[in-house]
Each structure stands twice: as C-alpha cells, then as structure tokens.
Design an enzyme around this catalytic site. Sequence first.
Site, PDB file in Angstrom:
ATOM      1  N   GLU A 138       0.824  -1.206   0.000  1.00  9.77           N
ATOM      2  CA  GLU A 138       0.000   0.000   0.000  1.00  9.77           C
ATOM      3  C   GLU A 138       0.860   1.260   0.000  1.00  9.77           C
ATOM      4  O   GLU A 138       1.219   1.767  -1.044  1.00  9.77           O
ATOM      5  CB  GLU A 138      -1.004  -0.063   1.163  1.00  9.77           C
TER       6      GLU A 138
HETATM    7  C1  HEC Z   1      -3.406   0.947  -1.536  1.00  6.80           C
HETATM    8  C2  HEC Z   1      -4.738   1.280  -1.203  1.00  6.80           C
HETATM    9  C3  HEC Z   1      -5.007   1.732   0.218  1.00  6.80           C
HETATM   10  C4  HEC Z   1      -4.433   2.774   0.886  1.00  6.80           C
HETATM   11  C5  HEC Z   1      -3.314   3.685   0.419  1.00  6.80           C
HETATM   12  C6  HEC Z   1      -5.129   2.887   2.128  1.00  6.80           C
HETATM   13  N1  HEC Z   1      -6.079   1.930   2.221  1.00  6.80           N
HETATM   14 FE1  HEC Z   1      -7.440   1.727   3.678  1.00  6.80          FE
HETATM   15  N2  HEC Z   1      -7.966  -0.035   2.953  1.00  6.80           N
HETATM   16  C7  HEC Z   1      -7.520  -0.592   1.778  1.00  6.80           C
HETATM   17  C8  HEC Z   1      -7.898  -1.985   1.718  1.00  6.80           C
HETATM   18  C9  HEC Z   1      -7.596  -2.952   0.589  1.00  6.80           C
HETATM   19  C10 HEC Z   1      -8.586  -2.263   2.912  1.00  6.80           C
HETATM   20  C11 HEC Z   1      -9.116  -3.630   3.356  1.00  6.80           C
HETATM   21  C12 HEC Z   1      -7.905  -4.442   3.749  1.00  6.80           C
HETATM   22  C13 HEC Z   1      -8.244  -5.655   4.571  1.00  6.80           C
HETATM   23  O1  HEC Z   1      -9.311  -5.720   5.111  1.00  6.80           O
HETATM   24  O2  HEC Z   1      -7.380  -6.531   4.694  1.00  6.80           O
HETATM   25  C14 HEC Z   1      -8.635  -0.995   3.645  1.00  6.80           C
HETATM   26  C15 HEC Z   1      -9.325  -0.816   4.838  1.00  6.80           C
HETATM   27  C16 HEC Z   1      -9.459   0.423   5.460  1.00  6.80           C
HETATM   28  C17 HEC Z   1     -10.356   0.716   6.543  1.00  6.80           C
HETATM   29  C18 HEC Z   1     -11.348  -0.238   7.169  1.00  6.80           C
HETATM   30  C19 HEC Z   1     -12.737   0.002   6.695  1.00  6.80           C
HETATM   31  C20 HEC Z   1     -13.654  -1.033   7.227  1.00  6.80           C
HETATM   32  O3  HEC Z   1     -14.811  -1.077   6.798  1.00  6.80           O
HETATM   33  O4  HEC Z   1     -13.258  -1.818   8.083  1.00  6.80           O
HETATM   34  C21 HEC Z   1     -10.168   2.025   6.887  1.00  6.80           C
HETATM   35  C22 HEC Z   1     -10.897   2.801   7.974  1.00  6.80           C
HETATM   36  C23 HEC Z   1      -9.107   2.523   6.053  1.00  6.80           C
HETATM   37  N3  HEC Z   1      -8.731   1.540   5.173  1.00  6.80           N
HETATM   38  C24 HEC Z   1      -8.549   3.771   6.172  1.00  6.80           C
HETATM   39  C25 HEC Z   1      -7.348   4.088   5.561  1.00  6.80           C
HETATM   40  C26 HEC Z   1      -6.474   5.162   5.980  1.00  6.80           C
HETATM   41  C27 HEC Z   1      -6.723   6.093   7.129  1.00  6.80           C
HETATM   42  C28 HEC Z   1      -5.416   5.159   5.120  1.00  6.80           C
HETATM   43  C29 HEC Z   1      -4.211   6.058   5.139  1.00  6.80           C
HETATM   44  C30 HEC Z   1      -3.417   6.021   6.318  1.00  6.80           C
HETATM   45  C31 HEC Z   1      -5.649   4.093   4.168  1.00  6.80           C
HETATM   46  N4  HEC Z   1      -6.796   3.445   4.491  1.00  6.80           N
HETATM   47  C32 HEC Z   1      -4.825   3.815   3.099  1.00  6.80           C
HETATM   48  C33 HEC Z   1      -6.809   0.066   0.811  1.00  6.80           C
HETATM   49  C34 HEC Z   1      -6.025   1.188   1.084  1.00  6.80           C
END
Ligand code: HEC
Length: 473
Positions: free
Chosen positions: A214
């Site tokens: 990521e």
């Molecule tokens: C490369 C793409 C990517 C980036 C950059 C990213 N995310 Fe995500 N995010 C995801 C993915 C894919 C998941 C689910 C992963 C899993 O469940 O294993 C996720 C899950 C989440 C969730 C959980 C939502 C839920 O319904 O449980 C949150 C809140 C979140 N991200 C916030 C953030 C924040 C804050 C950042 C920056 C610090 C960030 N993400 C950066 C792809 C990304």
Amino acid sequence: MHAAWFDFLGVFALLAVFGAVAILSIVLRELAPSGGLTGRGRYLLAAGMGMGVLAFAAKASAIALMVAMPQATLTQLSGLREVTRPARKDNFAPTYPRRSDSAQKRRYVWAALPVVAPAPEADPVSPEKVALGERLFHDKRLSLDRSIACASCHDVHGGAGIDGRPTARGIGGQLGGRNAPTVWNAAFQARLFLDGRAASLEEQAKGPPVNPLEMGMHSLADVAARVVAEPDYRAAFARVFGAERQIDIDVVVAAIAAYERTLITPDTPYDRFVRGDPRALDAAQQRGMALFETLGCVVCHVGPNFSSASVYDTGAPYRLFPAYANDYTSRYRLLEDVGRSPDGSRRGLWRAPSLRNVALTGPYFHNGAVDKLEEAVRIMITAQLGRRILAEPRVEQLAYWSAAEQGWRHGARRAVTEDDVRDIAAFLRGLSGDRLQAVKRLQRDASLTMSHTGRPAGVEGRNCYVNRPRPVV
Ligand code: HEC
Ligand code: HEC
C-alpha cells in the site's frame, strides 16, 4: 366513560322499562284473570317473567355494547392479541425450521444512524483536529515514493470512499489481494478491516502506511518523521495537541481518526423512512426492507450501521462466508482468501460488513469479484441463507425431523424469487447518502470521463463538487 357504555345503558334501560310495562299488563289483564290468580300470586308470576325479560335485556344490550366498541378496546378487554393481516405480497407462510420461541418474541427494531459518530474520550473530535486529519488523509507524502495517500484508495471528496477497483493498488502500481472498503461510516464499526483485525480507527490507520503493497513506509516512526519534516504540519499539530506534545504516530492517527469520524451518512432515504417519512422509500424498497428482515439478512447486517461488527452490536462480528455450499463460490473464487480462518481452511471467516452506501461501493466482496448489486444479493441469499432463488413465486414444501417430538414436522415457505432480489437491491439503494448520490449523479449527467478513482480525469486534489463532509441532519 366511553360512548359504548351509554349505548349499553340506553338499550338496557329501554328494554327493561318496556319489559316491565308489558309484563305487568299481560299478567294483570290476561294471565291472572284467566288462571284464577289473585293477590300475591299475581305479583310472583309477574316477577318471575320479569327476571326472564331482564336477562334478555342484559344480553341484548351486551351485544349492542360489543358492536359499538372499537376493535382495540374489545381485544384489550378480551385479553386477545390484535391480528393484523399483512399486505398480499408480504403474506409469507411461516419459515421452517422455526426459530426458537425466544427468538420469535424478539422483535427486530429498525433504527436510524445517529448524526454524530461516537468518539473515544482519549481522542475527542474538534474542528481543528478534523481539518488536520483531512490534510493527512489526502497527503501522498505519507507513502514511501510520495505517490499514494489514504485518499488514493478511499476517494471521499469525489466518490464513495473507495477506488472502484476489484483490489487496491498501492505504490509502484502493486495490486493487493483485497477490495478497499469505504471509509464512510467506518466510524460506527467496532471491528475494522474486512477480517476485523483492528479494533479502532486509530489502530486501523497504523496499518496501510507500513503495508508494503500500500504505502510502503519502512516503519511508523518514518511516517511521523515525514510529518515532522513539514513546518506547517508542526504548527498545526502544536495547535491541536499542544506545543509540548511530541509528534509521533499516535497523534498522526488520532487526527486521521477524528477526520474519519466526520465521514458519516445519516442522510439516506432509509434514515428518513425510519425517522417517520413513509414516502422516503417507495413500495419496492419497502417490500425489500421487509424481506431483508424476514429472510434473515438482519442476523448479520444488523442495527443502524447494518453490521454485527458495529458499535451497536458487537456480539458476533465474524461470520462464515460462504456459509452454505453454492455454485457462486467457484465462479467468483470466494475461497481463495479465507479471511480470519487459518490458511488451508476450507471455510472463509469475515467480519459482517456495513451495507450503508453499498450501491455506490462496488465491486463487491473481499476480492471485488462481483460487479452487480443484484448478483451480490443473490450470492447472499444462496451462500448465507441457504435458500434457492426460483423464477416463479411458489410455496416450497418442507419436512424436517423433530428429535423432541420423535417425528417429522411439515411446513411450507414462500420461495425466494428474482422479484425479491430486485426489491432487496432497491432497498439497499435506499441506504445511499444523499450527498454521495448527488456526486455520482453529477458525474454521470456531465458524462465526464472518469479516472479510476471515480473522479473526472484531470481533476486532482480537492474535489470541485463536495465541500468537507459534515454530518447532515
Ligand atoms: C493501496 C490502497 C489503500 C491505501 C493507500 C489505504 N487503504 Fe485503507 N484499505 C484498503 C484496503 C484494501 C482495505 C481492506 C484491507 C483488509 O481488510 O485486509 C482498507 C481498509 C481500510 C479501513 C477499514 C474500513 C472497514 O470497513 O473496516 C479504513 C478505515 C481505512 N482503510 C482507512 C485508511 C487510511 C486512514 C489510510 C491512510 C493512512 C488508508 N486506508 C490507506 C486500501 C487502502
Ligand atoms: C450469516 C451472515 C450473513 C447473512 C445472513 C447475510 N450476510 Fe451479507 N455479508 C456477510 C459477510 C460476512 C459479508 C462479507 C463477505 C466478503 O466480503 O467476502 C457480506 C457481504 C454482503 C454484501 C457485499 C458488501 C460489500 O461491500 O462487498 C452485500 C450486498 C450483502 N452482504 C447483502 C446481504 C443481504 C441482502 C442479505 C440477505 C439476503 C445478507 N447479506 C445476508 C454476512 C451475511
């Protein structure tokens, strides 16, 4: 006193007076002379007949009373429960096997989303902290090659908090294995990530910056160092957390989480419906809502945030998916990733996700393999509820063994049809926030070319349509 009682007394008095006059005249004029009765005998005969007439009067007036009484009073007096006949389309035969008695007594309560998200005492929300969190959320400098921000995968300004891809794309164009869920209403979830491995937004936000696929930073200390390197960040952190507080990862994620707690959508047709506007959902959506409850979707997508892993319902956050054998599992490769289950497990275990804005957040499921909302609903009906979807409405006959009764019990239930699938999908579309839908409509109407983020190509950074999201009443 109720008007019905006056009817009762009126009829009773009328019959009694007429009866008395009639009896006296019959007895005194006709019966007594012809029977040779005199003195006391005449009056005893009259009294005897009078009793009969009084009893008749009492019965007749009681009937008049019941006819005049409103249904509710009558059922209340008789101790019976009022039975209302459901509308034709919702007139389901009971589902077998029956739920336990206690489950049947528990009535499902539909609730609207609060207009403010809960925040921990240790990390209260303030406008300055939210503004700081918003900057951090959109800052690409928090990734190793300065190319990816949280918002790259969770487009909140111009989209529904997703990237629209089946699986997320991080630094260097690397594809991850999972679909990015929306950050809208994540503030109401008690378990974050698709497999629920984080217990708070603060804990969750420490994941992506150091995930090699990521944002790819080498350590959380490196992330804090990137922030410290920017003079204007230093000033902003000092204003929010105090000049003496050192900038470390904890204050960085605290600010991001505060911002995420403003990303909520209580402005949906569903919320207006349950708050008292009966026209907020159309007839199909209301049928879908009833089906959502009677079929059992509410077992896992429960409460105001439609998830058994939300702050309102933390009892059973993790669910087997797929729970029943079905044809979709191989078609959409649903068991290549088994979530919380140990590798090599033949069953997937996932957090029950929220369904708010689900119409705007496709593709669906942990691997983003399903594009259409209707198809996602079909998969849930078969894989999670073990039901078949038939083309024609008909009643399925069932027989099941009751060990308690040492015998076969028989039952019938209405089959699930494609019409039901459409109605449920229509209901789910009623869970989309007005502002998110408006953005979507604007983009569609303007027939703009979309980039992969759902933002018009060439429009970078701050979105041109939506202001900073704030709770809408
Ligand atoms: C490369 C793409 C990517 C980036 C950059 C990213 N995310 Fe995500 N995010 C995801 C993915 C894919 C998941 C689910 C992963 C899993 O469940 O294993 C996720 C899950 C989440 C969730 C959980 C939502 C839920 O319904 O449980 C949150 C809140 C979140 N991200 C916030 C953030 C924040 C804050 C950042 C920056 C610090 C960030 N993400 C950066 C792809 C990304
Ligand atoms: C036994 C628990 C359970 C039941 C019952 C259930 N679901 Fe789900 N649902 C889940 C789980 C777990 C997921 C996440 C699966 C995944 O991500 O791979 C999910 C995912 C979904 C999704 C896709 C969400 C997304 O963003 O990818 C939709 C839509 C959905 N459910 C609708 C329904 C409907 C409609 C019903 C009733 C017909 C229903 N569910 C019944 C557990 C359940």
